[in-house]
Scaffold this motif. Sequence first.
Motif, mmCIF file in Angstrom:
data_model
loop_
_atom_site.group_PDB
_atom_site.id
_atom_site.type_symbol
_atom_site.label_atom_id
_atom_site.label_comp_id
_atom_site.label_asym_id
_atom_site.label_seq_id
_atom_site.Cartn_x
_atom_site.Cartn_y
_atom_site.Cartn_z
ATOM 1 N N LEU A 126 46.847 44.041 45.534
ATOM 2 C CA LEU A 126 47.290 43.957 44.144
ATOM 3 C C LEU A 126 46.291 43.164 43.305
ATOM 4 N N VAL A 127 45.825 42.060 43.866
ATOM 5 C CA VAL A 127 44.890 41.185 43.162
ATOM 6 C C VAL A 127 43.548 41.875 42.925
ATOM 7 N N SER A 128 43.149 42.764 43.847
ATOM 8 C CA SER A 128 41.847 43.426 43.726
ATOM 9 C C SER A 128 41.740 44.268 42.456
ATOM 10 N N GLY A 129 42.871 44.604 41.878
ATOM 11 C CA GLY A 129 42.858 45.400 40.655
ATOM 12 C C GLY A 129 42.824 44.573 39.390
ATOM 13 N N MET A 130 42.856 43.249 39.535
ATOM 14 C CA MET A 130 42.822 42.362 38.372
ATOM 15 C C MET A 130 41.400 42.179 37.861
ATOM 16 N N GLU A 131 41.303 41.648 36.649
ATOM 17 C CA GLU A 131 39.998 41.374 36.054
ATOM 18 C C GLU A 131 39.567 39.951 36.379
ATOM 19 N N PRO A 132 38.255 39.736 36.579
ATOM 20 C CA PRO A 132 37.774 38.358 36.768
ATOM 21 C C PRO A 132 37.930 37.594 35.459
ATOM 22 N N PRO A 133 38.091 36.251 35.460
ATOM 23 C CA PRO A 133 38.048 35.377 36.638
ATOM 24 C C PRO A 133 39.403 35.214 37.340
ATOM 25 N N ILE A 134 40.465 35.795 36.791
ATOM 26 C CA ILE A 134 41.785 35.664 37.413
ATOM 27 C C ILE A 134 41.757 36.221 38.835
ATOM 28 N N ARG A 135 41.054 37.343 39.018
ATOM 29 C CA ARG A 135 40.961 37.947 40.344
ATOM 30 C C ARG A 135 40.334 36.974 41.337
ATOM 31 N N THR A 136 39.260 36.288 40.902
ATOM 32 C CA THR A 136 38.556 35.351 41.783
ATOM 33 C C THR A 136 39.465 34.207 42.213
ATOM 34 N N VAL A 137 40.244 33.707 41.260
ATOM 35 C CA VAL A 137 41.165 32.596 41.558
ATOM 36 C C VAL A 137 42.203 33.017 42.580
ATOM 37 N N PHE A 138 42.829 34.153 42.342
ATOM 38 C CA PHE A 138 43.869 34.614 43.252
ATOM 39 C C PHE A 138 43.302 35.031 44.611
ATOM 40 N N GLN A 139 42.092 35.585 44.621
ATOM 41 C CA GLN A 139 41.465 35.921 45.887
ATOM 42 C C GLN A 139 41.217 34.672 46.722
ATOM 43 N N GLY A 140 40.819 33.595 46.049
ATOM 44 C CA GLY A 140 40.623 32.318 46.746
ATOM 45 C C GLY A 140 41.923 31.802 47.337
ATOM 46 N N ILE A 141 42.991 31.893 46.545
ATOM 47 C CA ILE A 141 44.302 31.421 47.000
ATOM 48 C C ILE A 141 44.778 32.218 48.213
ATOM 49 N N PHE A 142 44.657 33.532 48.130
ATOM 50 C CA PHE A 142 45.145 34.379 49.228
ATOM 51 C C PHE A 142 44.237 34.307 50.456
ATOM 52 N N THR A 143 42.965 33.971 50.251
ATOM 53 C CA THR A 143 42.077 33.753 51.395
ATOM 54 C C THR A 143 42.523 32.528 52.182
ATOM 55 N N ILE A 144 42.873 31.473 51.453
ATOM 56 C CA ILE A 144 43.364 30.251 52.104
ATOM 57 C C ILE A 144 44.688 30.521 52.815
ATOM 58 N N LEU A 145 45.595 31.217 52.123
ATOM 59 C CA LEU A 145 46.887 31.542 52.722
ATOM 60 C C LEU A 145 46.717 32.440 53.959
ATOM 61 N N GLY A 146 45.767 33.369 53.873
ATOM 62 C CA GLY A 146 45.495 34.242 55.006
ATOM 63 C C GLY A 146 44.960 33.470 56.196
ATOM 64 N N PHE A 147 44.089 32.494 55.940
ATOM 65 C CA PHE A 147 43.560 31.659 57.016
ATOM 66 C C PHE A 147 44.671 30.855 57.677
ATOM 67 N N ILE A 148 45.553 30.289 56.850
ATOM 68 C CA ILE A 148 46.686 29.525 57.377
ATOM 69 C C ILE A 148 47.574 30.424 58.236
ATOM 70 N N TRP A 149 47.770 31.657 57.782
ATOM 71 C CA TRP A 149 48.592 32.619 58.525
ATOM 72 C C TRP A 149 47.980 32.930 59.885
ATOM 73 N N VAL A 150 46.676 33.158 59.912
ATOM 74 C CA VAL A 150 45.983 33.432 61.181
ATOM 75 C C VAL A 150 46.116 32.250 62.132
ATOM 76 N N CYS A 151 45.944 31.036 61.605
ATOM 77 C CA CYS A 151 46.070 29.825 62.419
ATOM 78 C C CYS A 151 47.462 29.719 63.027
ATOM 79 N N ALA A 152 48.476 29.974 62.202
ATOM 80 C CA ALA A 152 49.857 29.898 62.675
ATOM 81 C C ALA A 152 50.120 30.932 63.764
ATOM 82 N N VAL A 153 49.591 32.139 63.589
ATOM 83 C CA VAL A 153 49.773 33.197 64.593
ATOM 84 C C VAL A 153 49.128 32.800 65.915
ATOM 85 N N ILE A 154 47.959 32.175 65.848
ATOM 86 C CA ILE A 154 47.253 31.770 67.061
ATOM 87 C C ILE A 154 48.057 30.733 67.849
ATOM 88 N N TYR A 155 48.733 29.827 67.144
ATOM 89 C CA TYR A 155 49.461 28.749 67.817
ATOM 90 C C TYR A 155 50.901 29.105 68.202
#
Length: 207
Positions: free
Chosen positions: A92-121
Amino acid sequence: MNWTDNVVMRALSRVCDFILLNILWMICSIPLFTIGASTTALYTVMLKIVKNEEGYIVKGFFRAFKDNFKKGTIIWLIMSGIGIVLGFDVRLVSGMEPPIRTVFQGIFTILGFIWVCAVIYVFPLTARYENTIKNTLKNALLLSVAKLPYTILMVVVTAGPVILTLLNTRTLLIGITLWLVAGVSLVAWVNSFMLHKVFGIFHTNEN
């Protein structure tokens, strides 16, 4: 039998164990919703292997699969649901215009990393400790931060081979073959060495 022959035989025996566990994991994961219980069973055996406490591989796997079926399945459904939502949000975010897209991509990248970490443990924790689902998820998140160096290493060990597999058609064919033979069990084995050290934080609560 000399020392060299003994080492070779033990190595071959261990390779056979990994191949067997990989097959068991794949078979028990076929319905998809059972992936959580199957992964929990895999880590139950692997965490014993790294401590040289394993018994009968097949018997141990199926006992753990049965004992953790409900909890492992519920946790898997929760984590996969969160993953699907995150994936949808990224699209959904990929269809947004920058710089809002960049901000949300950063947020979801962090959330995605946290999700991967949780799955591993979360599945190794389910395999090793008796606890509520809520506390298991909470401990997975806490350990992700408290043991960050190990967490990063396990993310690399887990996600790295997947990324390499998807690089191109050649790596995809080679990767699929390796994953089918022993890839999943090898990743779990390497992670289990680190998890054994990480779980030292709970040593007073070990069974």
